[in-house]
Design a protein around this motif. Structure first.
Motif, PDB file in Angstrom:
ATOM      1  N   ASP A 377       0.814  -1.223   0.000  1.00 56.20           N
ATOM      2  CA  ASP A 377       0.000   0.000   0.000  1.00 56.20           C
ATOM      3  C   ASP A 377       0.852   1.279   0.000  1.00 56.20           C
ATOM      4  O   ASP A 377       0.372   2.346   0.382  1.00 56.20           O
ATOM      5  CB  ASP A 377      -0.979   0.000   1.185  1.00 56.20           C
ATOM      6  CG  ASP A 377      -0.268  -0.094   2.524  1.00 56.20           C
ATOM      7  OD1 ASP A 377       0.971  -0.286   2.525  1.00 56.20           O
ATOM      8  OD2 ASP A 377      -0.942   0.021   3.564  1.00 56.20           O
ATOM      9  N   LEU A 378       2.083   1.163  -0.466  1.00 57.71           N
ATOM     10  CA  LEU A 378       2.957   2.345  -0.521  1.00 57.71           C
ATOM     11  C   LEU A 378       2.562   3.208  -1.724  1.00 57.71           C
ATOM     12  O   LEU A 378       2.662   2.760  -2.861  1.00 57.71           O
ATOM     13  CB  LEU A 378       4.403   1.844  -0.678  1.00 57.71           C
ATOM     14  CG  LEU A 378       5.555   2.788  -0.403  1.00 57.71           C
ATOM     15  CD1 LEU A 378       5.505   3.334   1.013  1.00 57.71           C
ATOM     16  CD2 LEU A 378       6.888   2.046  -0.602  1.00 57.71           C
ATOM     17  N   PRO A 379       2.094   4.440  -1.481  1.00 54.30           N
ATOM     18  CA  PRO A 379       1.677   5.255  -2.626  1.00 54.30           C
ATOM     19  C   PRO A 379       2.868   5.777  -3.435  1.00 54.30           C
ATOM     20  O   PRO A 379       3.955   5.960  -2.886  1.00 54.30           O
ATOM     21  CB  PRO A 379       0.912   6.422  -1.988  1.00 54.30           C
ATOM     22  CG  PRO A 379       1.262   6.405  -0.563  1.00 54.30           C
ATOM     23  CD  PRO A 379       1.900   5.106  -0.193  1.00 54.30           C
ATOM     24  N   LYS A 380       2.617   6.013  -4.726  1.00 55.77           N
ATOM     25  CA  LYS A 380       3.686   6.502  -5.611  1.00 55.77           C
ATOM     26  C   LYS A 380       4.295   7.799  -5.094  1.00 55.77           C
ATOM     27  O   LYS A 380       5.501   8.014  -5.203  1.00 55.77           O
ATOM     28  CB  LYS A 380       3.116   6.734  -7.017  1.00 55.77           C
ATOM     29  CG  LYS A 380       3.017   5.459  -7.820  1.00 55.77           C
ATOM     30  CD  LYS A 380       3.125   5.755  -9.308  1.00 55.77           C
ATOM     31  CE  LYS A 380       3.561   4.495 -10.031  1.00 55.77           C
ATOM     32  NZ  LYS A 380       2.703   4.056 -11.076  1.00 55.77           N
ATOM     33  N   GLU A 381       3.447   8.662  -4.526  1.00 59.29           N
ATOM     34  CA  GLU A 381       3.957   9.958  -4.031  1.00 59.29           C
ATOM     35  C   GLU A 381       4.995   9.738  -2.937  1.00 59.29           C
ATOM     36  O   GLU A 381       5.962  10.477  -2.836  1.00 59.29           O
ATOM     37  CB  GLU A 381       2.838  10.836  -3.430  1.00 59.29           C
ATOM     38  CG  GLU A 381       1.645  11.097  -4.330  1.00 59.29           C
ATOM     39  CD  GLU A 381       0.716   9.907  -4.410  1.00 59.29           C
ATOM     40  OE1 GLU A 381       0.143   9.538  -3.378  1.00 59.29           O
ATOM     41  OE2 GLU A 381       0.575   9.332  -5.526  1.00 59.29           O
ATOM     42  N   LYS A 382       4.754   8.708  -2.135  1.00 55.51           N
ATOM     43  CA  LYS A 382       5.702   8.451  -1.047  1.00 55.51           C
ATOM     44  C   LYS A 382       7.015   7.890  -1.613  1.00 55.51           C
ATOM     45  O   LYS A 382       8.108   8.255  -1.143  1.00 55.51           O
ATOM     46  CB  LYS A 382       5.090   7.490  -0.024  1.00 55.51           C
ATOM     47  CG  LYS A 382       5.857   7.514   1.267  1.00 55.51           C
ATOM     48  CD  LYS A 382       5.102   6.935   2.438  1.00 55.51           C
ATOM     49  CE  LYS A 382       6.003   6.922   3.664  1.00 55.51           C
ATOM     50  NZ  LYS A 382       5.444   6.186   4.766  1.00 55.51           N
ATOM     51  N   ILE A 383       6.910   7.043  -2.613  1.00 56.96           N
ATOM     52  CA  ILE A 383       8.138   6.506  -3.236  1.00 56.96           C
ATOM     53  C   ILE A 383       8.915   7.667  -3.864  1.00 56.96           C
ATOM     54  O   ILE A 383      10.144   7.745  -3.741  1.00 56.96           O
ATOM     55  CB  ILE A 383       7.805   5.438  -4.310  1.00 56.96           C
ATOM     56  CG1 ILE A 383       7.001   4.300  -3.694  1.00 56.96           C
ATOM     57  CG2 ILE A 383       9.083   4.894  -4.959  1.00 56.96           C
ATOM     58  CD1 ILE A 383       6.544   3.228  -4.659  1.00 56.96           C
ATOM     59  N   THR A 384       8.196   8.593  -4.474  1.00 55.39           N
ATOM     60  CA  THR A 384       8.860   9.759  -5.073  1.00 55.39           C
ATOM     61  C   THR A 384       9.570  10.563  -3.993  1.00 55.39           C
ATOM     62  O   THR A 384      10.704  10.986  -4.170  1.00 55.39           O
ATOM     63  CB  THR A 384       7.821  10.646  -5.806  1.00 55.39           C
ATOM     64  OG1 THR A 384       7.156   9.829  -6.749  1.00 55.39           O
ATOM     65  CG2 THR A 384       8.475  11.824  -6.496  1.00 55.39           C
ATOM     66  N   LYS A 385       8.891  10.732  -2.879  1.00 58.80           N
ATOM     67  CA  LYS A 385       9.498  11.489  -1.777  1.00 58.80           C
ATOM     68  C   LYS A 385      10.786  10.793  -1.289  1.00 58.80           C
ATOM     69  O   LYS A 385      11.818  11.431  -1.070  1.00 58.80           O
ATOM     70  CB  LYS A 385       8.445  11.615  -0.652  1.00 58.80           C
ATOM     71  CG  LYS A 385       8.937  12.145   0.645  1.00 58.80           C
ATOM     72  CD  LYS A 385       8.448  13.559   0.899  1.00 58.80           C
ATOM     73  CE  LYS A 385       9.054  14.055   2.178  1.00 58.80           C
ATOM     74  NZ  LYS A 385       9.256  15.295   2.512  1.00 58.80           N
ATOM     75  N   ILE A 386      10.700   9.473  -1.136  1.00 60.69           N
ATOM     76  CA  ILE A 386      11.878   8.710  -0.672  1.00 60.69           C
ATOM     77  C   ILE A 386      13.024   8.860  -1.669  1.00 60.69           C
ATOM     78  O   ILE A 386      14.175   9.117  -1.289  1.00 60.69           O
ATOM     79  CB  ILE A 386      11.519   7.208  -0.490  1.00 60.69           C
ATOM     80  CG1 ILE A 386      10.508   7.037   0.637  1.00 60.69           C
ATOM     81  CG2 ILE A 386      12.767   6.365  -0.217  1.00 60.69           C
ATOM     82  CD1 ILE A 386       9.823   5.681   0.672  1.00 60.69           C
ATOM     83  N   THR A 387      12.721   8.700  -2.954  1.00 58.71           N
ATOM     84  CA  THR A 387      13.802   8.772  -3.959  1.00 58.71           C
ATOM     85  C   THR A 387      14.348  10.205  -4.049  1.00 58.71           C
ATOM     86  O   THR A 387      15.542  10.392  -4.256  1.00 58.71           O
ATOM     87  CB  THR A 387      13.340   8.264  -5.346  1.00 58.71           C
ATOM     88  OG1 THR A 387      12.163   8.960  -5.716  1.00 58.71           O
ATOM     89  CG2 THR A 387      13.104   6.777  -5.337  1.00 58.71           C
ATOM     90  N   ASN A 388      13.497  11.206  -3.836  1.00 56.70           N
ATOM     91  CA  ASN A 388      13.995  12.587  -3.813  1.00 56.70           C
ATOM     92  C   ASN A 388      15.000  12.774  -2.687  1.00 56.70           C
ATOM     93  O   ASN A 388      16.034  13.410  -2.861  1.00 56.70           O
ATOM     94  CB  ASN A 388      12.848  13.592  -3.636  1.00 56.70           C
ATOM     95  CG  ASN A 388      12.055  13.764  -4.927  1.00 56.70           C
ATOM     96  OD1 ASN A 388      12.529  13.355  -5.990  1.00 56.70           O
ATOM     97  ND2 ASN A 388      10.862  14.327  -4.840  1.00 56.70           N
TER      98      ASN A 388
END
Ligand SMILES: Cc1ncc(COP(=O)(O)O)c(C=O)c1O
Length: 395
Positions: A377-388
């Motif tokens: 249930d990890l949202p894409k926005e959160k993955i983007t935040k992590i990779t940023n």
């Protein structure tokens, strides 16, 4: 709300708890190993595509019982070597050592974190009984060359799939290629039974031995009537229900674990699909100049995001860790199981390797490899935040 990314996320669904409540409401319930366990084993075998599965109380127990089975079936004591990876979970190696075998170590590939197959083939000799592969962190570790050579040389393949269930080799699920395969249902894995593990095989005799080894070595646990009556005749002075054939302990699981397992299994494929997509998205986003991204993704199914730094500078590594801590991203260093097992104190009594330069990939992972959580249930926005965050670290 403050940003944070923990290693694990609640793996249970309401449905899991509904099923447990239904179980607890039943009259005259049995909560120790019984019909739910059998049902879960059958469903798991069907999901995986094997004939037999034995549900135990952990993945480590699955490892231990598996190597004990090799010991029981081995007719040639001079075949006492088992080839193992330097990057794996500690129980894989302890199972080998505690059963009196000699672990023979090989390095890993960075592309799949699994055994370097060329090194495996070089280490094979007439003492080799088995290759115990770990499919680490959701990657497939097999190739045709390994499978063909092992078949030709009559060496057993044992698969540890605890970190990679749902991953495939040539479109077939891992766990179908070895004589025996192992799974873990620990809370942080692809699915959970709170604690738990599974031993899978297509061999009826191995299946029966696994059930005896799970439960005090008791003959009646094999559910093989012919074996039982043979042993009763052979050991006339023993109580028929208490014939203990092999030295072992109690590794059983229970009805609550099995009920949760049955419920979790219903969502496994759907969740795995989400995890695969998360990982692809994560890999696309991270900076390939700073992080290793050339993973072998064919058939992979990762429950975590592996992060391998390209730098070999420990100061920069420490800076990376501080930055993650500051940004509340929980991590583990050393990828699967804390890195190079040869560096751990428990192994030193058994293996005297001090020169680690032959194991250069695991050494890199030991000092510069990590994983962080990847949940369905990890949202894409959160993955983007992590990779940023990851990309903004200056090395
Ligand atoms: C590759 C591997 N094998 C075995 C195990 C042991 O499983 P458990 O924690 O269920 O004992 C683990 C645990 O994380 C693992 O990663």
């Amino acid at each position: 709300m403050k940003f944070k990314h923990p290693l694990m996320h609640n793996n249970f669904t309401n449905q899991d708890f509904v099923k447990v409540r239904e179980l607890l409401k039943k009259k005259n319930i049995i909560l120790t190993q019984s019909s739910q366990v059998e049902k879960f084993e059958k469903s798991w075998s069907k999901w995986l595509g094997v004939k037999y599965s034995t549900f135990v109380n952990s993945g480590s127990s699955a490892n231990f019982i598996t190597i004990s089975i090799l010991k029981i079936l081995n007719k040639n004591p001079s075949r006492n070597e088992i080839i193992v990876p330097t990057l794996t979970w500690v129980s894989d190696l302890n199972s080998v050592i505690m059963n009196g075998f000699k672990p023979v170590f090989v390095d890993i590939n960075l592309s799949n974190l699994s055994m370097d197959i060329n090194q495996v083939l070089k280490k094979i000799n007439k003492k080799t009984l088995a290759v115990f592969i770990t499919h680490a962190q959701g990657f497939n570790g097999l190739n045709d060359n390994l499978l063909n050579q092992l078949k030709k040389k009559k060496i057993h393949l044992i698969e540890d799939v605890c970190e990679s269930y749902g991953a495939k080799f040539k479109k077939k699920k891992l766990g179908n290629f070895g004589l025996i395969s192992n799974f873990s249902f620990y809370y942080a894995h692809h699915m959970t039974t709170i604690e738990g593990g599974m031993i899978c095989t297509n061999d009826k005799k191995i299946y029966e031995i696994s059930k005896m080894l799970r439960s005090h070595g008791m003959v009646r646990e094999s559910k093989n009537k012919i074996l039982e009556s043979t042993m009763i005749t052979k050991y006339k002075n023993l109580s028929q229900k208490f014939i203990f054939l092999y030295p072992t302990l109690n590794f059983r699981n229970n009805e609550i674990g099995a009920t949760i397992g049955l419920s979790q299994l219903k969502n496994l494929d759907k969740n795995n699909h989400k995890r695969i997509n998360n990982f692809l998205f994560f890999l696309k986003k991270i900076d390939s100049k700073k992080y290793f991204t050339e993973f072998d993704l064919d058939g992979s199914c990762n429950y975590a995001f592996p992060i391998i730094l390209k730098t070999k500078n420990l100061k920069k590594r420490d800076k990376f860790e501080k930055y993650l801590q500051k940004n509340n991203i929980e991590f583990r260093r050393g990828n699967a199981g804390g890195g190079n097992q040869l560096r751990q104190p428990y192994i030193k009594k058994f293996i005297k390797i001090k020169n680690f330069s032959k194991f250069k990939n695991v050494e890199h992972v030991h000092f510069f490899g990590y994983y962080i959580g990847n949940y369905p249930d990890l949202p894409k926005e959160k993955i983007t935040k992590i990779t940023n965050i990851l990309n903004s670290i200056s090395f």
